[in-house]
Each structure stands twice: as C-alpha cells, then as structure tokens.
Design a protein around this motif. Structure first.
Motif, PDB file in Angstrom:
ATOM      1  N   GLU A   1       0.845  -1.187   0.000  1.00  0.00           N
ATOM      2  CA  GLU A   1       0.000   0.000   0.000  1.00  0.00           C
ATOM      3  C   GLU A   1       0.882   1.238   0.000  1.00  0.00           C
ATOM      4  O   GLU A   1       1.906   1.260   0.689  1.00  0.00           O
ATOM      5  CB  GLU A   1      -0.948   0.004   1.203  1.00  0.00           C
ATOM      6  N   ARG A   2       0.468   2.247  -0.760  1.00  0.00           N
ATOM      7  CA  ARG A   2       1.234   3.480  -0.850  1.00  0.00           C
ATOM      8  C   ARG A   2       0.342   4.675  -0.596  1.00  0.00           C
ATOM      9  O   ARG A   2      -0.800   4.724  -1.072  1.00  0.00           O
ATOM     10  CB  ARG A   2       1.889   3.610  -2.229  1.00  0.00           C
ATOM     11  N   THR A   3       0.856   5.619   0.151  1.00  0.00           N
ATOM     12  CA  THR A   3       0.098   6.838   0.406  1.00  0.00           C
ATOM     13  C   THR A   3       0.011   7.683  -0.852  1.00  0.00           C
ATOM     14  O   THR A   3      -1.026   8.275  -1.154  1.00  0.00           O
ATOM     15  CB  THR A   3       0.770   7.645   1.537  1.00  0.00           C
ATOM     16  N   ILE A   4       1.099   7.744  -1.596  1.00  0.00           N
ATOM     17  CA  ILE A   4       1.120   8.515  -2.835  1.00  0.00           C
ATOM     18  C   ILE A   4       0.936   7.550  -3.995  1.00  0.00           C
ATOM     19  O   ILE A   4       1.736   6.628  -4.183  1.00  0.00           O
ATOM     20  CB  ILE A   4       2.433   9.302  -2.969  1.00  0.00           C
ATOM     21  N   HIS A   5      -0.113   7.750  -4.758  1.00  0.00           N
ATOM     22  CA  HIS A   5      -0.447   6.813  -5.833  1.00  0.00           C
ATOM     23  C   HIS A   5      -1.323   7.511  -6.862  1.00  0.00           C
ATOM     24  O   HIS A   5      -1.694   8.676  -6.714  1.00  0.00           O
ATOM     25  CB  HIS A   5      -1.168   5.592  -5.260  1.00  0.00           C
ATOM     26  N   SER A   6      -1.691   6.786  -7.897  1.00  0.00           N
ATOM     27  CA  SER A   6      -2.527   7.346  -8.954  1.00  0.00           C
ATOM     28  C   SER A   6      -3.911   7.714  -8.416  1.00  0.00           C
ATOM     29  O   SER A   6      -4.483   6.995  -7.584  1.00  0.00           O
ATOM     30  CB  SER A   6      -2.678   6.338 -10.094  1.00  0.00           C
ATOM     31  N   ALA A   7      -4.464   8.787  -8.932  1.00  0.00           N
ATOM     32  CA  ALA A   7      -5.817   9.188  -8.551  1.00  0.00           C
ATOM     33  C   ALA A   7      -6.862   8.194  -9.046  1.00  0.00           C
ATOM     34  O   ALA A   7      -7.983   8.159  -8.546  1.00  0.00           O
ATOM     35  CB  ALA A   7      -6.127  10.575  -9.107  1.00  0.00           C
TER      36      ALA A   7
ATOM     37  N   GLU B   1      -0.179  -2.426 -23.503  1.00  0.00           N
ATOM     38  CA  GLU B   1       1.024  -2.165 -24.293  1.00  0.00           C
ATOM     39  C   GLU B   1       0.825  -1.015 -25.278  1.00  0.00           C
ATOM     40  O   GLU B   1       1.805  -0.462 -25.798  1.00  0.00           O
ATOM     41  CB  GLU B   1       1.417  -3.413 -25.107  1.00  0.00           C
ATOM     42  N   ASN B   2      -0.426  -0.692 -25.555  1.00  0.00           N
ATOM     43  CA  ASN B   2      -0.735   0.279 -26.608  1.00  0.00           C
ATOM     44  C   ASN B   2      -1.110   1.636 -26.003  1.00  0.00           C
ATOM     45  O   ASN B   2      -2.211   1.799 -25.478  1.00  0.00           O
ATOM     46  CB  ASN B   2      -1.878  -0.241 -27.477  1.00  0.00           C
ATOM     47  N   PRO B   3      -0.238   2.627 -26.085  1.00  0.00           N
ATOM     48  CA  PRO B   3      -0.542   3.936 -25.503  1.00  0.00           C
ATOM     49  C   PRO B   3      -1.644   4.680 -26.254  1.00  0.00           C
ATOM     50  O   PRO B   3      -2.171   5.673 -25.753  1.00  0.00           O
ATOM     51  CB  PRO B   3       0.793   4.687 -25.613  1.00  0.00           C
ATOM     52  N   PHE B   4      -1.996   4.199 -27.446  1.00  0.00           N
ATOM     53  CA  PHE B   4      -3.016   4.886 -28.244  1.00  0.00           C
ATOM     54  C   PHE B   4      -4.433   4.379 -27.939  1.00  0.00           C
ATOM     55  O   PHE B   4      -5.399   4.904 -28.482  1.00  0.00           O
ATOM     56  CB  PHE B   4      -2.702   4.731 -29.733  1.00  0.00           C
ATOM     57  N   VAL B   5      -4.544   3.345 -27.100  1.00  0.00           N
ATOM     58  CA  VAL B   5      -5.862   2.926 -26.632  1.00  0.00           C
ATOM     59  C   VAL B   5      -6.300   3.930 -25.581  1.00  0.00           C
ATOM     60  O   VAL B   5      -5.678   4.050 -24.517  1.00  0.00           O
ATOM     61  CB  VAL B   5      -5.833   1.502 -26.045  1.00  0.00           C
ATOM     62  N   ALA B   6      -7.367   4.665 -25.883  1.00  0.00           N
ATOM     63  CA  ALA B   6      -7.766   5.820 -25.060  1.00  0.00           C
ATOM     64  C   ALA B   6      -8.512   5.415 -23.804  1.00  0.00           C
ATOM     65  O   ALA B   6      -9.678   5.765 -23.585  1.00  0.00           O
ATOM     66  CB  ALA B   6      -8.608   6.779 -25.902  1.00  0.00           C
ATOM     67  N   ILE B   7      -7.843   4.655 -22.956  1.00  0.00           N
ATOM     68  CA  ILE B   7      -8.366   4.213 -21.671  1.00  0.00           C
ATOM     69  C   ILE B   7      -7.326   4.575 -20.611  1.00  0.00           C
ATOM     70  O   ILE B   7      -6.114   4.496 -20.866  1.00  0.00           O
ATOM     71  CB  ILE B   7      -8.613   2.689 -21.665  1.00  0.00           C
ATOM     72  N   LYS B   8      -7.778   4.963 -19.432  1.00  0.00           N
ATOM     73  CA  LYS B   8      -6.838   5.297 -18.364  1.00  0.00           C
ATOM     74  C   LYS B   8      -5.887   4.123 -18.103  1.00  0.00           C
ATOM     75  O   LYS B   8      -6.317   2.964 -18.101  1.00  0.00           O
ATOM     76  CB  LYS B   8      -7.598   5.654 -17.086  1.00  0.00           C
ATOM     77  N   PRO B   9      -4.606   4.402 -17.885  1.00  0.00           N
ATOM     78  CA  PRO B   9      -3.608   3.334 -17.755  1.00  0.00           C
ATOM     79  C   PRO B   9      -3.953   2.246 -16.753  1.00  0.00           C
ATOM     80  O   PRO B   9      -3.699   1.066 -17.009  1.00  0.00           O
ATOM     81  CB  PRO B   9      -2.339   4.096 -17.344  1.00  0.00           C
ATOM     82  N   LEU B  10      -4.522   2.601 -15.602  1.00  0.00           N
ATOM     83  CA  LEU B  10      -4.832   1.581 -14.597  1.00  0.00           C
ATOM     84  C   LEU B  10      -5.994   0.691 -15.013  1.00  0.00           C
ATOM     85  O   LEU B  10      -6.238  -0.340 -14.389  1.00  0.00           O
ATOM     86  CB  LEU B  10      -5.134   2.228 -13.239  1.00  0.00           C
ATOM     87  N   HIS B  11      -6.716   1.081 -16.047  1.00  0.00           N
ATOM     88  CA  HIS B  11      -7.836   0.277 -16.535  1.00  0.00           C
ATOM     89  C   HIS B  11      -7.447  -0.503 -17.787  1.00  0.00           C
ATOM     90  O   HIS B  11      -8.308  -0.946 -18.547  1.00  0.00           O
ATOM     91  CB  HIS B  11      -9.049   1.168 -16.801  1.00  0.00           C
ATOM     92  N   LYS B  12      -6.134  -0.681 -17.976  1.00  0.00           N
ATOM     93  CA  LYS B  12      -5.601  -1.513 -19.045  1.00  0.00           C
ATOM     94  C   LYS B  12      -4.626  -2.511 -18.422  1.00  0.00           C
ATOM     95  O   LYS B  12      -4.140  -2.315 -17.318  1.00  0.00           O
ATOM     96  CB  LYS B  12      -4.866  -0.662 -20.092  1.00  0.00           C
TER      97      LYS B  12
END
Length: 257
Positions: free
Chosen positions: A49-55, A210-221
């Motif tokens: 667990e981390r205090t500082i993390h993605s929103a 792996e695909n940065p062009f898939v327009a989904i937030k990173p944590l949801h990939k």
C-alpha cells in the motif's frame, strides 16, 4: 538546501504524520521514487500500500500493478451504451469462447449482465452465473432477466475475496474489463480456480496496456505479460490469446486437469 535535508528537517520539525501531508501537498520537492519507497509498506507479503499513488487507483499494489478503482453501479448506463457494440465487439468475444449448450459459465464482475445475457442463449441447457459484488447491479440483472423471460441466468452476490460459487462446477469463467479492479485479486482468483472444473477455462478480456493509443486510463488496461504473470501465480496456464478485438486482449487460461 537539498531535498534530503529538507525532508529530514520536516521529519524532525513536524513528525511523520505531518510529513505525509507535506508530501501530498508538494510532491515535486523531492524524488517521487524516494517518496514511494518511504510510503510503501507490505501488508501481508502479497500486497503493498502506498500513500502517494494514482488518482485512478486505490493505493494497493499487486505484483507491481496498482489496482484500479471500481466503477460503481452509478455507471450502469455506461455499460449498456449503444457504442459499446462497436468499440468492444462483444459478439466477437462470445463467438470466440466456443461454448457448448450444457456449459456452466461464470460472468465475473457481470455488472448489468451485458455479457451474461449474450451468453445465455448459447447455453440453453446450462447456467450463467452473473457474479458481482454490488447488490444494485444484481437488481438490474434480475429486472432484465424477468423483462426478457430468461431462465438460465442466476445472479450471485460475491465478495472482494470470493466469487461464492460451488466448487468444481464451472466450465468457463469470463472477466471483461473487471479483473484490474479486483480489490483482492489473489484471493478472488483462488476462489474462482476452486469453482472451475478440472480443465475449466478462464477468459480474460482487458484493454491493451502495451498500446498507448488505446484511449483508456492506464490503470484500466493490462499488458499480456502482467496478466500471464498474475494468472500463473494462482495455477492457471495460458492457452492462447485470440486477436479478434480492436482494442482489447482476449486471453484464455486453463485450470490443469
């Protein structure tokens, strides 16, 4: 004064609890890597667990991946959006599963039953367990089931650690854009493996990390590499990745017979 000395000064002056507030308020004052190491602790040897993390995450990490926030039942309409048929091509997913009429299928994180009802007609002599941890979602499933006179879909209220399915009964478990939100993925998947018959399959659908062009937030990939690593950790064996979807992986794993 260097960042390190500034940090030491804050610790001495204000104490650790106030330091976390200071870190959150001004994270660029020192290395984010250093902050992560200071605010990371092992909870049980499995998760961190981390205090500082993605929103977009819950601050809980599994095998190096931050777990994404769960989409609540308030987003049910988004699951049923008309554009989903084009964006995700659910009929391609269902067709690729090679279902048999007598199969017992578990739709894990079923939500509104978007996939459960698409599968139900293909298993007329079987059952579809629509599993979700939100009672409000299961209320929607029940409503749609009655509206459409569907008799072989059964809502199941799971928990964050257990799908609450009978042992050795499930032929196929399907998870569509859901696994990355599991609060306790190891425990949940261990429960699911117990529910699978020997030789039973897991179909995991996730947007391509792996695909940065898939327009989904990173944590949801998810990347294939990460997904394979996590499935292997609970004893599932990767069988194939079926490349029929425009933006998602369709990965098939199997419980050893």
């Amino acid at each position: 004064m260097t960042s390190l000395f500034r940090l030491i000064s804050l610790v001495l002056a204000m104490g650790w609890g106030l330091l976390l507030t200071a870190c959150t308020a001004s994270p660029t004052d020192w290395s984010m890597e250093a902050i992560a190491s200071w605010t990371t602790f092992t909870t049980d040897g499995i998760y961190q667990e981390r205090t500082i993390h993605s929103a977009d995450g819950i601050g809980k990490f599994y095998m190096g991946r931050e777990i994404a926030q769960v989409m609540g039942h308030q987003g049910a309409a988004w699951l049923e959006r008309p554009s989903r048929a084009i964006e995700e091509q659910p009929n391609q997913v269902v067709a690729a599963l090679n279902l048999q009429p007598t199969d017992i299928v578990a739709d894990i994180g079923a939500g509104t039953g978007y996939f459960s009802f698409r599968i139900s007609s293909l298993v007329p002599d079987g059952t579809v367990f629509a599993v979700d941890i939100q009672p409000e979602m299961l209320d929607i499933v029940e409503f749609l089931q009655q509206e459409n006179h569907i008799t072989n879909v059964e809502g199941v209220l799971g928990s964050t650690t257990d799908p609450h399915l009978p042992a050795n009964t499930v032929d196929l478990a399907l998870m569509v854009d859901a696994y990355h939100e599991f609060d306790c993925p190891k425990e949940m998947m261990e429960g699911l493996v117990k529910a699978l018959k020997p030789g039973g399959r897991v179909a995991l659908v996730e947007y391509r990390g792996e695909n940065p062009f898939v327009a989904i937030k990173p944590l949801h990939k998810m990347t294939q590499r990460q997904a394979k690593r996590e499935m292997q950790a609970i004893g599932l064996v990767w069988q194939e990745t079926i490349d029929v979807l425009p933006q998602q992986h369709l990965m098939i794993f199997k419980k050893p017979a």
